[in-house]
Design an enzyme around this catalytic site. Sequence first.
Site, PDB file in Angstrom:
ATOM      1  N   GLY A   1       0.766  -1.244   0.000  1.00  0.00           N
ATOM      2  CA  GLY A   1       0.000   0.000   0.000  1.00  0.00           C
ATOM      3  C   GLY A   1       0.794   1.291   0.000  1.00  0.00           C
TER       4      GLY A   1
ATOM      5  CD  GLU B   1       1.881   0.688   7.425  1.00  0.00           C
ATOM      6  OE1 GLU B   1       1.422   0.800   6.270  1.00  0.00           O
ATOM      7  OE2 GLU B   1       1.715  -0.339   8.106  1.00  0.00           O
ATOM      8  CG  ASP B   2      -0.990   1.899   3.301  1.00  0.00           C
ATOM      9  OD1 ASP B   2      -0.689   1.573   4.477  1.00  0.00           O
ATOM     10  OD2 ASP B   2      -1.622   1.128   2.560  1.00  0.00           O
TER      11      ASP B   2
ATOM     12  CG  ASP C   1      -8.239   0.705  10.073  1.00  0.00           C
ATOM     13  OD1 ASP C   1      -8.914   1.738  10.099  1.00  0.00           O
ATOM     14  OD2 ASP C   1      -8.740  -0.430  10.101  1.00  0.00           O
TER      15      ASP C   1
ATOM     16  CB  THR D   1      -0.399  -4.189  10.413  1.00  0.00           C
ATOM     17  OG1 THR D   1      -1.696  -4.707  10.112  1.00  0.00           O
ATOM     18  CG2 THR D   1       0.613  -4.770   9.456  1.00  0.00           C
ATOM     19  CG  LEU D   2       2.830   0.862  12.915  1.00  0.00           C
ATOM     20  CD1 LEU D   2       3.874   0.690  11.825  1.00  0.00           C
ATOM     21  CD2 LEU D   2       2.232   2.250  12.869  1.00  0.00           C
TER      22      LEU D   2
HETATM   23  P1  IMP Z   1      -4.245  -2.051  10.656  1.00  0.00           P
HETATM   24  O1  IMP Z   1      -3.374  -3.163  11.141  1.00  0.00           O
HETATM   25  O2  IMP Z   1      -5.688  -2.280  10.998  1.00  0.00           O
HETATM   26  O3  IMP Z   1      -3.769  -0.689  11.146  1.00  0.00           O
HETATM   27  O4  IMP Z   1      -4.211  -2.124   9.081  1.00  0.00           O
HETATM   28  C1  IMP Z   1      -3.621  -1.173   8.283  1.00  0.00           C
HETATM   29  C2  IMP Z   1      -3.544  -1.712   6.876  1.00  0.00           C
HETATM   30  O5  IMP Z   1      -4.835  -2.065   6.383  1.00  0.00           O
HETATM   31  C3  IMP Z   1      -3.020  -0.647   5.930  1.00  0.00           C
HETATM   32  O6  IMP Z   1      -1.605  -0.696   5.798  1.00  0.00           O
HETATM   33  C4  IMP Z   1      -3.749  -0.954   4.647  1.00  0.00           C
HETATM   34  O7  IMP Z   1      -3.007  -1.888   3.881  1.00  0.00           O
HETATM   35  C5  IMP Z   1      -5.047  -1.570   5.084  1.00  0.00           C
HETATM   36  N1  IMP Z   1      -6.120  -0.547   5.104  1.00  0.00           N
HETATM   37  C6  IMP Z   1      -6.683   0.019   6.170  1.00  0.00           C
HETATM   38  N2  IMP Z   1      -7.637   0.893   5.841  1.00  0.00           N
HETATM   39  C7  IMP Z   1      -7.689   0.906   4.493  1.00  0.00           C
HETATM   40  C8  IMP Z   1      -8.484   1.646   3.528  1.00  0.00           C
HETATM   41  O8  IMP Z   1      -9.333   2.498   3.826  1.00  0.00           O
HETATM   42  N3  IMP Z   1      -8.236   1.352   2.215  1.00  0.00           N
HETATM   43  C9  IMP Z   1      -7.306   0.452   1.819  1.00  0.00           C
HETATM   44  N4  IMP Z   1      -6.531  -0.245   2.690  1.00  0.00           N
HETATM   45  C10 IMP Z   1      -6.722  -0.016   4.016  1.00  0.00           C
HETATM   46 MG    MG Z   2      -0.654  -1.881   3.938  1.00  0.00          MG
END
Ligand code: IMP
Ligand code: MG
Length: 163
Positions: free
Chosen positions: A42, A96-97, A100, A104-105
């Site tokens: 991403g 990071e993109d 959320d 993951t981070l």
């Molecule tokens: P986390 O572990 O829930 O913080 O996930 C973050 C990852 O989920 C990001 O690096 C994205 O790859 C994916 N992600 C979260 N929200 C979106 C979105 O609105 N569109 C596309 N990918 C997303």
């Molecule tokens: Mg990602």
Amino acid sequence: MENNFEVVIAADALRQRVRELGAEISRDYAGRDLVLVSVLKGAFVFLADLVREITVPVALDFMAITRYGAGRRGGAVRIEKDLDLAIAGRDVLVIEDIVDTGLTLGYLMKNLGARDPASLAVCTLLDRRARRLTKVPLRYVGFEVPDRFLVGYGLDHRELLRN
Ligand code: IMP
Ligand code: MG
């Protein structure tokens, strides 16, 4: 742009903010040994634009990880592709993109921290703070975004729309 998509961040605002982040990072990491670590896929567009706004020497590396197991809270993370570079004693900035839930981070920071970098920080283009489940420190944030699914500029929906 297809007309059933709403523009959440305009192209010039995005360009301007990436420029500012690059300037800030260049200032903060002057004279250091900076390694940008990006998680596939991403962040690839953001990273490509950001590195061109960074004026200090910078190395790049990539990781690929998969989250598996049921549930938002549960599940584990597996490294599919590890770093090529050693980061011990170096200044690591994770690119990071979007952050959320932060799960993951959170895993990544623990994993990278165990390799004894001189410093470890995060630069994310987008921060969806409303959905955070675990506390992760973000040193650089491009934009705070609302709780809506976003695509484009690297972000996908089922591997499409990254463009
Ligand atoms: P986390 O572990 O829930 O913080 O996930 C973050 C990852 O989920 C990001 O690096 C994205 O790859 C994916 N992600 C979260 N929200 C979106 C979105 O609105 N569109 C596309 N990918 C997303
Ligand atoms: Mg990602």
